[in-house]
Each structure stands twice: as structure tokens, then as C-alpha cells.
Write a protein that holds these residues in place. Structure first.
Motif, mmCIF file in Angstrom:
data_model
loop_
_atom_site.group_PDB
_atom_site.id
_atom_site.type_symbol
_atom_site.label_atom_id
_atom_site.label_comp_id
_atom_site.label_asym_id
_atom_site.label_seq_id
_atom_site.Cartn_x
_atom_site.Cartn_y
_atom_site.Cartn_z
ATOM 1 N N ASN A 145 45.031 33.756 27.895
ATOM 2 C CA ASN A 145 45.827 34.914 27.209
ATOM 3 C C ASN A 145 45.083 36.277 27.814
ATOM 4 O O ASN A 145 45.669 37.324 27.577
ATOM 5 C CB ASN A 145 45.963 34.763 25.704
ATOM 6 N N ASN A 146 43.905 36.296 28.275
ATOM 7 C CA ASN A 146 43.176 37.440 28.625
ATOM 8 C C ASN A 146 43.351 37.922 30.108
ATOM 9 O O ASN A 146 43.027 38.874 30.468
ATOM 10 C CB ASN A 146 41.692 37.223 28.476
ATOM 11 N N LEU A 147 44.087 36.770 30.928
ATOM 12 C CA LEU A 147 44.229 37.206 32.355
ATOM 13 C C LEU A 147 45.532 38.086 32.339
ATOM 14 O O LEU A 147 46.461 38.115 31.781
ATOM 15 C CB LEU A 147 44.634 35.898 32.952
ATOM 16 N N PRO A 148 45.409 38.933 33.539
ATOM 17 C CA PRO A 148 46.469 39.952 33.890
ATOM 18 C C PRO A 148 47.662 38.924 34.320
ATOM 19 O O PRO A 148 47.330 37.940 34.758
ATOM 20 C CB PRO A 148 45.953 40.637 34.910
ATOM 21 N N GLU A 149 48.832 39.443 33.953
ATOM 22 C CA GLU A 149 49.948 38.537 34.211
ATOM 23 C C GLU A 149 50.232 37.836 35.666
ATOM 24 O O GLU A 149 50.248 36.645 35.900
ATOM 25 C CB GLU A 149 51.481 39.254 33.375
ATOM 26 N N GLU A 150 49.916 38.990 36.528
ATOM 27 C CA GLU A 150 50.376 38.622 37.924
ATOM 28 C C GLU A 150 48.958 37.572 38.510
ATOM 29 O O GLU A 150 49.438 36.694 39.095
ATOM 30 C CB GLU A 150 49.865 39.736 38.768
ATOM 31 N N ILE A 151 47.683 37.468 37.723
ATOM 32 C CA ILE A 151 46.864 36.612 38.470
ATOM 33 C C ILE A 151 47.236 35.209 37.669
ATOM 34 O O ILE A 151 47.087 34.251 38.188
ATOM 35 C CB ILE A 151 45.284 37.061 37.899
ATOM 36 N N LYS A 152 47.596 35.333 36.479
ATOM 37 C CA LYS A 152 47.885 34.052 35.478
ATOM 38 C C LYS A 152 49.276 33.383 36.659
ATOM 39 O O LYS A 152 49.026 32.037 36.762
ATOM 40 C CB LYS A 152 48.249 34.426 34.151
ATOM 41 N N THR A 153 49.959 34.093 36.948
ATOM 42 C CA THR A 153 51.228 33.551 37.693
ATOM 43 C C THR A 153 50.720 33.000 38.885
ATOM 44 O O THR A 153 51.182 31.713 39.405
ATOM 45 C CB THR A 153 52.307 34.416 37.783
ATOM 46 N N GLN A 154 49.944 33.786 39.529
ATOM 47 C CA GLN A 154 49.190 33.253 41.040
ATOM 48 C C GLN A 154 48.738 32.037 40.884
ATOM 49 O O GLN A 154 48.698 30.886 41.598
ATOM 50 C CB GLN A 154 48.355 34.311 41.679
ATOM 51 N N VAL A 155 47.683 31.901 39.665
ATOM 52 C CA VAL A 155 47.132 30.604 39.621
ATOM 53 C C VAL A 155 47.742 29.486 39.196
ATOM 54 O O VAL A 155 47.796 28.257 39.859
ATOM 55 C CB VAL A 155 45.728 30.977 38.666
ATOM 56 N N MET A 156 48.761 29.635 38.320
ATOM 57 C CA MET A 156 49.597 28.576 38.045
ATOM 58 C C MET A 156 50.550 28.134 38.925
ATOM 59 O O MET A 156 50.779 26.848 38.775
ATOM 60 C CB MET A 156 50.540 28.923 36.634
ATOM 61 N N SER A 157 50.942 28.901 39.780
ATOM 62 C CA SER A 157 51.820 28.590 40.900
ATOM 63 C C SER A 157 51.069 27.730 41.829
ATOM 64 O O SER A 157 51.576 26.754 42.479
ATOM 65 C CB SER A 157 52.135 29.985 41.746
ATOM 66 N N ALA A 158 49.744 28.102 42.017
ATOM 67 C CA ALA A 158 48.781 27.079 42.980
ATOM 68 C C ALA A 158 48.452 25.813 42.474
ATOM 69 O O ALA A 158 48.277 24.819 43.077
ATOM 70 C CB ALA A 158 47.801 28.209 43.549
ATOM 71 N N TYR A 159 48.334 25.895 41.085
ATOM 72 C CA TYR A 159 47.817 24.739 40.194
ATOM 73 C C TYR A 159 48.848 24.246 39.158
ATOM 74 O O TYR A 159 48.229 24.328 38.072
ATOM 75 C CB TYR A 159 46.418 24.926 40.001
ATOM 76 N N LEU B 120 43.382 34.330 46.407
ATOM 77 C CA LEU B 120 42.995 33.267 45.536
ATOM 78 C C LEU B 120 42.429 32.151 46.483
ATOM 79 O O LEU B 120 42.667 31.522 47.623
ATOM 80 C CB LEU B 120 44.193 32.293 44.913
ATOM 81 N N ASP B 121 40.964 31.814 46.050
ATOM 82 C CA ASP B 121 40.170 31.045 46.712
ATOM 83 C C ASP B 121 39.745 29.746 45.749
ATOM 84 O O ASP B 121 38.979 30.146 44.413
ATOM 85 C CB ASP B 121 39.006 31.717 47.435
ATOM 86 N N GLU B 122 39.599 28.641 46.114
ATOM 87 C CA GLU B 122 39.116 27.505 45.195
ATOM 88 C C GLU B 122 37.498 27.494 45.553
ATOM 89 O O GLU B 122 37.154 27.341 46.635
ATOM 90 C CB GLU B 122 39.595 26.040 45.714
ATOM 91 N N VAL B 123 36.827 27.540 44.482
ATOM 92 C CA VAL B 123 35.225 27.744 44.526
ATOM 93 C C VAL B 123 34.717 26.342 44.435
ATOM 94 O O VAL B 123 33.748 26.000 45.322
ATOM 95 C CB VAL B 123 34.728 28.704 43.457
ATOM 96 N N GLU B 124 35.103 25.551 43.438
ATOM 97 C CA GLU B 124 34.450 24.312 43.434
ATOM 98 C C GLU B 124 35.579 23.389 42.509
ATOM 99 O O GLU B 124 36.622 23.913 41.952
ATOM 100 C CB GLU B 124 33.393 24.250 42.195
#
Length: 164
Positions: free
Chosen positions: A101-115, A154-158
Motif C-alpha cells: 500500500n506504500n508503493l506509488p500506483e504506477e510502480i505497483k502496476t508495473q511490478v504486478m504486470s511483470a509478476y 524494472l530489474d530483477e535483482v535476485e
């Protein structure tokens, strides 16, 4: 320049509690440099003034001496924070520890689209040297994944396989 964020990001990753003992064993172990925090400390006026100006809504600040700098831990809203200040009051970095819930909406959307098959378990925001990035921990059925989002990239780190 990107390597200068390694220590705060490493600290952020460790402090999120992401590294559980349930991770599958790997052939190699990656060790991070220890961060030594000394006893609680009295803080000079330049540092306290800079902190109070920047973080007006900070609650329960706790100050520590870290080498020649001052580390402060505090709460804002529902997020834990760490900030490191030089003795002249200049902020070195600011790290905020939160959840989905602390993520900015555009970042949350980007992460959830990728995963799409993963849940966000932690979100850590690191601000340093005019950079603003998010480190996001994800949990799926068989894996944990750590991603970094900076300037829309967006980069996968680990990623880790779950034991069992």
C-alpha cells in the motif's frame, strides 16, 4: 554512480526481513559488509535542524552515531524510516520501509504486470544522490523475487527457490 547506492540498498534488503532461513541452499554465500552502529548519540544543531525541516511529521526519532555521521530511525505514517546525515546537516540517504500500500500506483502496476502470480510482501524506497528507487519483495508459490524500480526501469535483482 549506481554503485554508490549498494550499501543503503543492501541495508534495505537485510532490514526488510526478506532473507528467511527457508530459502533453498545455494552453492555460494554472498556476504555483505557489516554496518556498525554505535550507541545512541547526542546530535548537533545543524543535523537536528536539517532533520526537523525535512521530516516535519517524524515520530519517535532515535539517533545513533555511525562513524562520523548520524543515523536516525523514525516513523512517518505507517512506514519505518532510516536517514543518514553528515555532521554539517547534509542528508546522505533516506530509506523508507513499507508494504504494497506504500508503493506509488504506477510502480505497483508495473511490478504486478511483470509478476502477476506474485504477492508484494515488502516495499523499500531509497533516496540518495538525487536518485529515487524502490526495492520490492515478491512471493510466489515456489519463489521469492526481489525487483528494483528506478526511473521506470524494472530489474530483477535476485530470486530464490522456496525450500520444500
Amino acid at each position: 554512480m549506481k554503485k554508490s547506492l549498494f550499501a543503503p540498498i543492501s541495508l534495505a534488503l537485510v532490514l526488510t526481513g526478506f532473507f528467511h532461513t527457508t530459502f533453498a541452499q545455494e552453492d555460494t554465500m554472498k556476504m555483505m559488509e557489516p554496518i556498525v552502529i554505535y550507541a545512541k548519540s547526542n546530535v548537533n544543531k545543524a543535523v537536528t535542524d536539517a532533520f526537523e525541516k525535512r521530516f516535519k511529521d517524524a515520530m519517535d526519532p532515535q539517533w545513533y552515531r555511525m562513524n562520523k555521521n548520524y543515523l536516525v530511525t523514525f516513523i512517518t505514517g505507517d512506514m519505518k524510516n532510516n536517514a543518514l546525515f553528515k555532521k554539517n546537516g547534509r542528508m546522505v540517504y533516506h530509506i523508507r520501509f513499507g508494504k504494497e500500500n506504500n508503493l506509488p500506483e504506477e510502480i505497483k502496476t508495473q511490478v504486478m504486470s511483470a509478476y502477476p502470480d506474485y504477492n508484494i510482501t515488502r516495499a523499500v524506497n531509497v533516496k540518495m544522490d538525487n536518485r529515487d528507487l524502490w526495492v520490492v519483495n515478491l512471493e510466489g508459490l515456489k519463489k521469492w523475487i526481489i525487483v528494483r524500480v528506478e526511473e521506470g526501469q524494472l530489474d530483477e535483482v535476485e530470486n530464490y527457490n522456496k525450500a520444500g
